[in-house]
Design a protein around this motif. Structure first.
Motif, short mmCIF file in Angstrom:
data_model
loop_
_atom_site.label_atom_id
_atom_site.label_comp_id
_atom_site.label_asym_id
_atom_site.label_seq_id
_atom_site.Cartn_x
_atom_site.Cartn_y
_atom_site.Cartn_z
N ASP A 1 13.31 -54.27 -8.08
CA ASP A 1 13.41 -53.98 -6.64
C ASP A 1 12.08 -53.68 -5.95
OD1 ASP A 1 16.17 -54.26 -6.90
OD2 ASP A 1 16.45 -52.13 -7.38
N GLY A 2 10.99 -53.67 -6.70
CA GLY A 2 9.71 -53.36 -6.08
C GLY A 2 9.64 -51.91 -5.63
N GLY A 3 8.81 -51.65 -4.62
CA GLY A 3 8.59 -50.29 -4.14
C GLY A 3 9.86 -49.55 -3.75
N LYS A 4 10.80 -50.26 -3.13
CA LYS A 4 11.99 -49.54 -2.67
C LYS A 4 12.81 -49.02 -3.85
CE LYS A 4 15.39 -53.27 -1.80
NZ LYS A 4 14.66 -54.44 -2.34
N GLY A 5 12.66 -49.63 -5.02
CA GLY A 5 13.32 -49.14 -6.22
C GLY A 5 12.70 -47.88 -6.79
N ALA A 6 11.52 -47.52 -6.29
CA ALA A 6 10.82 -46.34 -6.82
C ALA A 6 10.70 -45.24 -5.77
CB ALA A 6 9.44 -46.74 -7.33
N VAL A 7 11.48 -45.33 -4.70
CA VAL A 7 11.36 -44.33 -3.63
C VAL A 7 11.77 -42.93 -4.11
CG1 VAL A 7 12.37 -43.60 -1.42
CG2 VAL A 7 11.44 -45.91 -1.66
N GLU A 8 12.85 -42.87 -4.91
CA GLU A 8 13.26 -41.57 -5.44
C GLU A 8 12.13 -40.96 -6.28
OE1 GLU A 8 16.52 -41.71 -8.26
OE2 GLU A 8 16.46 -39.54 -8.58
N LEU A 9 11.52 -41.81 -7.06
CA LEU A 9 10.39 -41.35 -7.88
C LEU A 9 9.23 -40.88 -6.99
CD1 LEU A 9 8.83 -41.04 -10.57
CD2 LEU A 9 8.23 -43.47 -10.41
N ALA A 10 8.95 -41.64 -5.96
CA ALA A 10 7.84 -41.28 -5.07
C ALA A 10 8.10 -39.94 -4.40
CB ALA A 10 7.64 -42.38 -4.02
N GLU A 11 9.36 -39.71 -4.02
CA GLU A 11 9.69 -38.42 -3.39
C GLU A 11 9.49 -37.27 -4.37
OE1 GLU A 11 12.91 -40.03 -0.06
OE2 GLU A 11 13.62 -39.50 -2.08
N ALA A 12 9.92 -37.47 -5.61
CA ALA A 12 9.75 -36.41 -6.62
C ALA A 12 8.26 -36.15 -6.88
CB ALA A 12 10.45 -36.82 -7.91
N VAL A 13 7.49 -37.23 -6.93
CA VAL A 13 6.05 -37.09 -7.16
C VAL A 13 5.40 -36.34 -6.00
CG1 VAL A 13 3.88 -38.41 -7.26
CG2 VAL A 13 5.82 -39.05 -8.74
N ALA A 14 5.79 -36.72 -4.78
CA ALA A 14 5.21 -36.06 -3.60
C ALA A 14 5.50 -34.56 -3.62
CB ALA A 14 5.75 -36.71 -2.32
N GLU A 15 6.72 -34.22 -3.96
CA GLU A 15 7.09 -32.79 -4.08
C GLU A 15 6.24 -32.08 -5.13
OE1 GLU A 15 11.87 -32.85 -3.59
OE2 GLU A 15 11.10 -31.53 -5.19
N ALA A 16 6.17 -32.70 -6.31
CA ALA A 16 5.41 -32.08 -7.40
C ALA A 16 3.95 -31.89 -7.01
CB ALA A 16 5.51 -32.93 -8.67
N ALA A 17 3.41 -32.89 -6.31
CA ALA A 17 2.00 -32.85 -5.96
C ALA A 17 1.70 -31.79 -4.90
CB ALA A 17 1.52 -34.22 -5.48
N GLU A 18 2.75 -31.38 -4.17
CA GLU A 18 2.55 -30.34 -3.16
C GLU A 18 2.39 -28.95 -3.77
OE1 GLU A 18 1.77 -30.53 -0.04
OE2 GLU A 18 1.85 -32.71 -0.25
N GLU A 19 2.87 -28.80 -5.01
CA GLU A 19 2.70 -27.49 -5.67
C GLU A 19 1.21 -27.20 -5.84
OE1 GLU A 19 4.78 -27.49 -9.38
OE2 GLU A 19 6.74 -27.80 -8.45
N PRO A 20 0.82 -25.95 -5.75
CA PRO A 20 -0.61 -25.64 -5.91
C PRO A 20 -1.10 -26.09 -7.30
CG PRO A 20 0.70 -23.63 -5.56
CD PRO A 20 1.65 -24.76 -5.52
N SER A 21 -2.25 -26.71 -7.35
CA SER A 21 -2.78 -27.23 -8.61
C SER A 21 -3.20 -26.10 -9.54
CB SER A 21 -3.96 -28.15 -8.35
OG SER A 21 -4.57 -28.51 -9.56
N ARG A 22 -2.74 -26.17 -10.76
CA ARG A 22 -3.17 -25.20 -11.77
C ARG A 22 -3.81 -25.93 -12.95
NH1 ARG A 22 1.17 -23.64 -14.04
NH2 ARG A 22 2.50 -25.09 -12.93
#
Lengths: 565, 565
Positions: free
Chosen positions: B421-442
């Protein structure tokens, strides 16, 4: 005279965009594929879009038998191309790509020099667009497939003792000349004695130079013979299933590379087959494109006219169907003096002091070589023009001596100062070339395809080199017999001998007579399409010197290349 | 589902000009140097012009311990990069250049696949812009200079028995693994036992990947140790006078290569160091440029998280100073089932029939590996996101099983169908990654530079691999001692072990405990900047199979490539 260095001249010359350079030849921008800012590949669509008429005058630059220092053939080629534009003609220069190995070895770069050079010299002498690397990769993938074939059961019955295919690298690496591979045990192949040549010596490079199209290259790669079966039959790259993949590796390499001279004359740089075991000429594809686009195509053949020009006529033109209209013989005062036999010139050393004194008699004493090389061009029906490549240390009386020799032989002659003066220094030469090229073409091949291999060798030896006879060692006689049986007898021949003499003995200067050409062995580049008799010691892998150029080459604080010459 | 072939998808995807691709990242056209129509080099001036702020979220894509088939890390990397753009973010994907040898061997190409691939795949898998060839040339010129040094008097007292520098070629050529060079006599060097590795395994490639600038690369090349003197002191490329010329050969290679995905997401392809004896990560230069230009940089590290991610953190990030904001662990149903120990997966063969049946219990039985790899990311203070790379043959119950394992371990998780499905098949993944990346870096390194080499090895073995202990063969102990004496003790370590197990035994699946890591030998890539303990049989030169891919690769009537997959 204080000339700036070649690198400084290259850097300070105002460059035009490659679109503008291509436009001189009527090549539209969509035919260009830029590789960085200074080089573009030319699509083979140019062959169709430029029409089918070979309208250009086709001019070969060759030379008398050179000293080990070289006589300035590339600078003359570039200078002549530039000068033709001073006469209002469009011109394209077509030259070989230099090998990278020697750039870091003893030799330095090979882009012409002074105000007659191809720019930027860093691009030309380093990777250019990667064609040399593609040749290396294709050659070495075939080698791996040969050994893999043995490792995986040897379906074709290839005799491991009769594998002729070697690997290549574009590095001066003497320790790779003779090696044993396949050590280590069962999983690591099987031991063979073999070796590496420099990439320019690869048959794949000769294929690139002699192919007329992508599909012709595919066919030639398939015909490459890698060795022989136990029954003595040839085994080809096609039979190993390697030719398709080799073509894919070489798919971009078949496109010529567009560059420019310091005076913005278009240059097509393409293929760089070795001058000793291959024909030493730039590509047919580049010359074909240029011939449809320019008023003049000026190309160069390696070594003296007995070797480079002979192969240009009888191998390159035989394959391309293009017909030369004139040929330049580069001569220098120092080379003619060397042919007098009165001095000893050694590569990497200064000229003997006595050679620098004014002495036209020394020049006249070397006349025989120039006369013979003029005859060698005439033998093929091509009008000779002698170009005196003038050095600042020359004397007018010495130039006059060369002029006298050439005129007595009925050749046109011009003094050329292109190295220090660029195109305007070669205008006299350009005028002589234009005159010669206007004469009706009487070009003819020296021998027909149908002549047998021995008769081809003997024709070249006696008529071009001036030999009295040819002798064959048993290995050579055996090879010639097997090639005839295997159907390679109709190929042209490319004699591998020293370029420092008309004979096979580098110490015989002038125009030796009464000697016999000794053929030690004969090899075949069946894919490229020639048979090459080996006459003397032929080196296919250079070494590095005690102080290789690599030690001086570096980047400076701004990241610019220094030490390249 | 009938998917078109990768090559067909690649050919039929509408491409944008590289100027448009670069514009997504705010990179101006003057920073691009086109190489053909499909690739452009990015000038290192981009580092200055893009400012000094690393504004991007920096995301690593790693995986659980893979089966011999691979689990789709590259497709996930590309798919995630594409999906982030569906969320309105700018993203840049940074990946390694594939090795050309395996393209013609068993593996086929390495450009991602399906609707998550880098295009055009022919350019990526063949020469690209020649960086691989430049590495080969620089490596082999150094080899020639080493042997030339011996040949010309051995001023430095290099012990011929202790030369560690080998030659490289980008061809799968088993017969070159173990060779003897320098045969033939006095003029042809001196006999040595040595060999060729594949180019990706060259330390020069690791240098390219870890350099932060042209001058840093010059310095690292100079620090390369080629062997040792009779007294045991290291001999460097700098001492041989080779580092400047090597830098000149690599001068263009240091610039990253801009391409695009099938959805026109920018991709920087740069450097391809081997994953077993080197760190297996793409270049620092590319990541630095991308980090200043995009909202997200998505990069990939070779092998499972115990190897690729550990080295990404402790070698690449240690050198670059960049700090990761999230890490993706690619998991597949087949890999988790394989870790159950109930099946046997073999490269080049179909999966066992029983593995394809719906059975979430088999998935749960492989959970230990996924849990351990999640811990390995947390160990470095990085938020893990599990990406289930969905296959058409998977069952929802099996995906749920992976979801359960990940969630129980407190990790974010997403099912991703980017392949079909290309990029649209990975939108759920992208959202999870975006959330994780918002956490303060340790983010933190696992060990300080100042720890001694044994303690670095032991920290990785026990904390990341789950080993109980480390054992050293005498050669390894001796090497470690000499490295400490020679001042290499502050380098990070890159453990060379199998990637098919968390342990050093490829048959131990899941998360083995109670085992000892056997260090057979230790080598040093001093120029690149790491020490690599050898734990098991590490192959640095692949071979060809009985029916290599090369036999299927060819051009068609129109000159297009066929058979590349």
């Amino acid at each position: 005279m204080n000339m700036p260095s070649d690198l400084d001249i290259s850097r300070s010359s105002p460059r035009r965009s490659l679109e503008e350079i291509a436009a001189q030849l009527g090549l539209a921008p969509h035919l260009l594929e830029p590789y960085g800012r200074d080089v573009a590949k030319v699509s083979l669509d140019a062959l169709e879009e430029a029409g089918t008429e070979n309208r250009a005058k086709y001019v070969l630059v060759s030379a008398i038998t050179p000293t080990p220092l070289g006589e300035g053939k590339t600078t003359t080629t570039v200078g002549l191309g530039q000068a033709l534009r001073h006469l209002g003609k469009t011109s394209a220069v077509t030259v070989r790509q230099p090998s990278m190995g020697p750039t870091f070895g003893i030799k330095g770069g090979a882009a012409g020099g002074g105000y007659s050079q191809v720019v930027p010299m860093e691009a030309l002498n380093l990777h250019l667009t990667g064609d040399m690397h593609a040749v290396t990769a294709a050659n070495n993938m075939l080698a791996a497939m040969v050994d893999n074939h043995l490792h995986k059961g040897n379906r074709l019955g290839l005799d491991p003792r009769r594998i002729t295919w070697r690997r290549v690298t574009d590095v001066n690496d003497r320790d790779l000349r003779n090696i044993v591979t396949g050590l280590g045990g069962n999983d690591d192949g099987s031991p063979h004695q073999t070796g590496f040549d420099i990439t320019a010596a690869s048959e794949v490079m000769a294929v690139l130079a002699l192919s007329t199209s992508l599909h012709d290259m595919r066919a030639r790669l398939g015909r490459i013979v890698v060795g022989y079966t136990y029954d003595g039959g040839p085994v080809t790259a096609e039979q190993l299933g390697a030719a398709g993949a080799m073509t894919v590796i070489m798919r971009e390499a078949i496109k010529p590379n567009l560059m420019q001279t310091v005076e913005n004359t278009p240059v097509l740089v393409h293929a760089g087959p070795f001058g000793n075991i291959a024909h030493g000429n730039s590509s047919i594809v580049a010359d074909r494109i240029a011939s449809r686009c320019a008023d003049y195509v000026v190309t160069e053949a390696g070594f003296g006219a007995d070797m480079g020009a002979e192969r240009f006529f009888n191998i390159k033109c035989r394959n391309s169907g293009l017909s030369p209209d004139a040929a330049v013989l580069v001569a220098t005062v120092r080379a003619l003096k060397a042919h007098s036999g009165r001095f000893r010139v050694v590569a990497g050393k200064d000229l003997p002091e006595e050679m620098l004194a004014e002495n036209p008699d020394d020049v006249l004493a070397g006349a025989a070589n120039l006369r013979k090389q003029i005859d060698n061009l005439r033998l093929h029906g091509v009008s000779p023009v002698v170009a005196v490549n003038a050095f600042p240390s020359d004397y007018a009386s010495e130039h006059q001596a060369i002029r006298d020799i050439a005129e007595q032989a009925g050749a046109r002659v011009a003094i050329s100062t292109h190295f220090s003066d660029g195109g305007k220094g070669a205008v006299e030469l350009a005028e002589a070339v234009a005159e010669a090229a206007e004469e009706p073409s009487r070009f003819e091949l020296l021998y027909p395809d149908s002549a047998d291999l021995r008769s081809k060798i003997e024709t070249i030896a006696t008529r071009v080199y001036g030999a009295e006879d040819v002798s064959y060692e048993p290995a050579a006689a055996k090879a010639l017999k097997s090639y005839a049986e295997n159907g390679f007898g109709s190929l042209p021949v490319c004699v591998a001998k020293t370029h420092l003499s008309l004979s096979s003995n580098p110490s015989l200067l002038g125009a030796p007579t009464g000697w016999t050409l000794p053929v030690r062995d004969v090899r075949a580049s069946v894919g490229a399409g020639f048979v090459y008799p080996i006459c003397g010691d032929i080196r296919t892998m250079p070494g590095l010197s005690s102080r290789p150029a690599a030690e001086r080459i570096d980047i400076d604080d701004r990241g610019e290349v220094v030490g390249l010459s």
